[in-house]
Scaffold this active site. Structure first.
Site, short mmCIF file in Angstrom:
data_model
loop_
_atom_site.label_atom_id
_atom_site.label_comp_id
_atom_site.label_asym_id
_atom_site.label_seq_id
_atom_site.Cartn_x
_atom_site.Cartn_y
_atom_site.Cartn_z
N SER A 160 11.25 -11.72 28.54
CA SER A 160 12.25 -12.68 28.09
C SER A 160 13.51 -11.93 27.70
O SER A 160 13.46 -10.79 27.23
CB SER A 160 11.72 -13.45 26.88
OG SER A 160 12.75 -14.16 26.22
N TYR A 187 8.60 -14.07 18.91
CA TYR A 187 8.33 -14.17 20.35
C TYR A 187 9.06 -13.05 21.09
O TYR A 187 8.49 -12.35 21.93
CB TYR A 187 8.76 -15.53 20.86
CG TYR A 187 8.74 -15.69 22.36
CD1 TYR A 187 7.55 -15.90 23.04
CD2 TYR A 187 9.93 -15.64 23.10
CE1 TYR A 187 7.54 -16.06 24.43
CE2 TYR A 187 9.93 -15.80 24.47
CZ TYR A 187 8.73 -16.01 25.13
OH TYR A 187 8.72 -16.16 26.49
#
Length: 252
Positions: free
Chosen positions: A143, A156
């Protein structure tokens, strides 16, 4: 599309929809057979139909961090299609949103389990069953939040930063016959990322030099390239695919 993956089989985790399904679609278009995993059997069965049916796709339902599910998926892949040449660790979870100071630590442990430890486990499984003897290529889906601070989804992002580090380490340990790379998407229009743009897409898009958010197919094409022989001298890299938004910080 080319047929650069003719005769090859890929496992793509988290592939009933979104980025994972787009990756599987591109691999099939390029000649691969795919084994797709996710938790919900019904969604996986629909994805198999979308991918072209049982001649090219097999669905195995289960949790990505469950060792029995991993082993069963690998077994079925070899029994059905005869090999496991490619692996895409796409499964990722983010059940929390907010500052680290309020982070649910049980949720944090689960995030690391699924986003990081499970990725290593899948590599171990395919390595033992096939790639140790025959080689292969692996892509870990990371990500943009792994390389750029993202308040609200900070843990995250931290888990994906760990995944980037694991990508580098596995590339060193598994070369020369197995290549390991990663891809770090910016905001892609999926259900998973909806909270990051819903209701304010124009505002979010304005920060992107390419003036649009990503589509799952944008990631599928890059992952297919990284898995292919076209990227044969590339390993240990996590490629940022973000419409140029990460360049904006340098301008501010």
């Amino acid at each position: 599309m080319s047929k650069r993956f003719d005769g090859k089989t890929a496992i793509v985790t988290g592939a009933s929809r979104g980025i994972g399904l787009a990756i599987a679609e591109r691999l099939v278009a390029d000649g691969a057979r795919v084994v797709i995993t996710a938790r919900k059997k019904e969604a996986l069965d629909e994805a198999v139909v979308q991918l072209g049916g049982p001649d090219v796709a097999l669905a195995v339902a289960g949790r990505a961090d469950d060792a029995d599910h991993q082993a069963d998926t690998v077994r079925q892949a070899i029994e059905t299609f005869g090999s496991i040449d490619l692996l895409v660790n796409n499964t990722g979870i983010n059940p929390v949103y907010g500052p680290l100071i309020d982070l649910d630590l049980a949720a944090a442990r689960k995030i690391v389990e699924v986003n990081c430890i499970a990725a290593v486990a899948w590599v171990q499984q395919v390595h033992r069953a096939w790639m140790k003897q025959h080689g292969g290529a692996i892509v870990n889906v990371s990500s943009l939040s792994s390389v750029r601070t993202a308040p609200g989804i900070g843990f995250y992002g931290a888990s994906k930063a760990m995944l980037n580090s694991l990508t580098e380490l596995m590339a060193v340990e598994l070369g020369p016959d197995i290549r390991v790379n990663g891809v770090a998407p910016g905001v892609v229009k999926t259900r998973f990322a909806a909270k990051l743009y819903e209701g304010r897409e124009d505002e979010v898009t304005a920060a992107y030099p390419l003036k649009r958010l990503g589509a799952p197919e944008d990631i599928g094409s890059i992952v297919a390239h990284l898995l292919s022989d076209d990227a044969g001298w590339l390993t240990g890299q996590t490629v940022v695919v973000d419409g140029g938004v990460s360049l904006q910080a340098a301008e501010e």
